[in-house]
Design an enzyme around this catalytic site. Structure first.
Site, PDB file in Angstrom:
ATOM      1  N   GLU A  45      -5.011  46.548  24.837  1.00  0.00           N
ATOM      2  CA  GLU A  45      -5.134  45.780  26.079  1.00  0.00           C
ATOM      3  C   GLU A  45      -6.608  45.449  26.248  1.00  0.00           C
ATOM      4  O   GLU A  45      -7.463  46.331  26.281  1.00  0.00           O
ATOM      5  CB  GLU A  45      -4.645  46.564  27.288  1.00  0.00           C
ATOM      6  N   ASP A  97     -17.295  44.821  24.130  1.00  0.00           N
ATOM      7  CA  ASP A  97     -17.041  43.403  24.381  1.00  0.00           C
ATOM      8  C   ASP A  97     -15.982  42.894  23.411  1.00  0.00           C
ATOM      9  O   ASP A  97     -16.086  43.102  22.198  1.00  0.00           O
ATOM     10  CB  ASP A  97     -18.349  42.622  24.205  1.00  0.00           C
ATOM     11  N   ASP A 119     -10.447  37.444  33.738  1.00  0.00           N
ATOM     12  CA  ASP A 119     -11.312  36.594  34.552  1.00  0.00           C
ATOM     13  C   ASP A 119     -11.029  35.133  34.188  1.00  0.00           C
ATOM     14  O   ASP A 119     -11.121  34.757  33.017  1.00  0.00           O
ATOM     15  CB  ASP A 119     -12.776  36.928  34.268  1.00  0.00           C
ATOM     16  N   LYS A 123     -15.202  27.522  36.017  1.00  0.00           N
ATOM     17  CA  LYS A 123     -16.148  26.425  35.787  1.00  0.00           C
ATOM     18  C   LYS A 123     -16.108  25.989  34.321  1.00  0.00           C
ATOM     19  O   LYS A 123     -16.047  26.810  33.414  1.00  0.00           O
ATOM     20  CB  LYS A 123     -17.559  26.859  36.171  1.00  0.00           C
ATOM     21  N   THR A 195       0.434  45.810  36.411  1.00  0.00           N
ATOM     22  CA  THR A 195      -0.957  46.242  36.526  1.00  0.00           C
ATOM     23  C   THR A 195      -1.266  46.437  38.009  1.00  0.00           C
ATOM     24  O   THR A 195      -0.465  46.071  38.874  1.00  0.00           O
ATOM     25  CB  THR A 195      -1.928  45.192  35.961  1.00  0.00           C
ATOM     26  N   GLU A 198      -1.453  42.996  39.562  1.00  0.00           N
ATOM     27  CA  GLU A 198      -0.127  42.387  39.628  1.00  0.00           C
ATOM     28  C   GLU A 198       0.653  42.895  40.836  1.00  0.00           C
ATOM     29  O   GLU A 198       1.280  42.108  41.563  1.00  0.00           O
ATOM     30  CB  GLU A 198       0.641  42.688  38.344  1.00  0.00           C
TER      31      GLU A 198
END
Length: 219
Positions: A45, A97, A119, A123, A195, A198
């Site tokens: 995950e 990362d 996320d 933009k 989650t 959620e």
């Protein structure tokens, strides 16, 4: 969403290197079989938050190894506490990362990747940071097995539409798509693992968008 720094959580990660890796050197391959003590299938995950989803899966599927990949060390510590409290030997935490995914997992080493409430980076100039951008898809394709699957959930309609288009443009096959997961057939709803986000969003009546996708075989 960035969590408030919790020193105890950061310290917990440092105290348990056998269960949590904190930003390991990408040049050194991780021996996951040694860390888990077996060669069971691995599922990842990416962006695990406080870990409700991944710890629930680990609890109910002891035959599978799970890796919670979370860039925030505080969040990694919160997940680690749940792992230790519940004795989840089939769960490891990787504080790193996702852009370095291939460095941490070997090719064709992973059977499933979960992307839950990532996320949205709305933009346009931040498009490359979205976890369903083509450069991330290329990373997933390398680490997934030939029949591996990506499962994606979000409350953000814009990110969902973008992800469908991005995966379609990449030539992926969709096994399941839904624009209102919590109002699908009963068996689908019952099989769904929620989650933290959620549960919060669904309880307010917001639709949950979901898709399951696979990479087509390379020619």
């Amino acid at each position: 969403m960035r969590l408030k720094n919790k020193p105890w959580a950061n310290d917990l990660v440092d105290q348990h290197p056998e269960s949590a890796l904190d930003r390991p050197d990408p040049s050194e391959k991780i021996d996951w079989a040694a860390r888990f003590g077996n060669d069971h299938p691995i599922e990842i995950e990416i962006g695990s938050g406080k870990g409700q989803f991944i710890t629930t899966l680990a609890k109910h599927h002891p035959e599978t190894n799970f890796v919670a990949m979370e860039i925030q060390k505080t969040a990694a510590g919160i997940i680690l506490k749940k792992k230790l409290d519940e004795g989840l030997d089939n769960l490891q935490i990787l504080c790193a990362d996702a852009a370095n995914l291939v460095a941490y997992f070997g090719e064709n080493s992973t059977s499933k990747i979960y992307l839950n409430f990532s996320d949205p980076w709305p933009k346009t100039r931040h498009e490359k940071r979205r976890l369903t951008y083509k450069s991330f898809l290329a990373e997933y394709q390398k680490v997934l097995t030939a029949d591996g699957m990506i499962e994606f959930k979000t409350d953000n309609s814009g990110l969902y539409a973008y992800s469908v288009q991005s995966m379609n443009n990449y030539g992926m096959h969709f096994d399941f798509v839904s624009v209102d997961l919590h109002h699908e057939k009963e068996e689908i709803v019952e099989a769904n693992v929620e989650t933290e986000y959620e549960h919060k969003f669904a309880s307010k009546g917001q639709p949950i968008y979901c898709l399951h996708a696979q990479f087509l075989p390379k020619n």
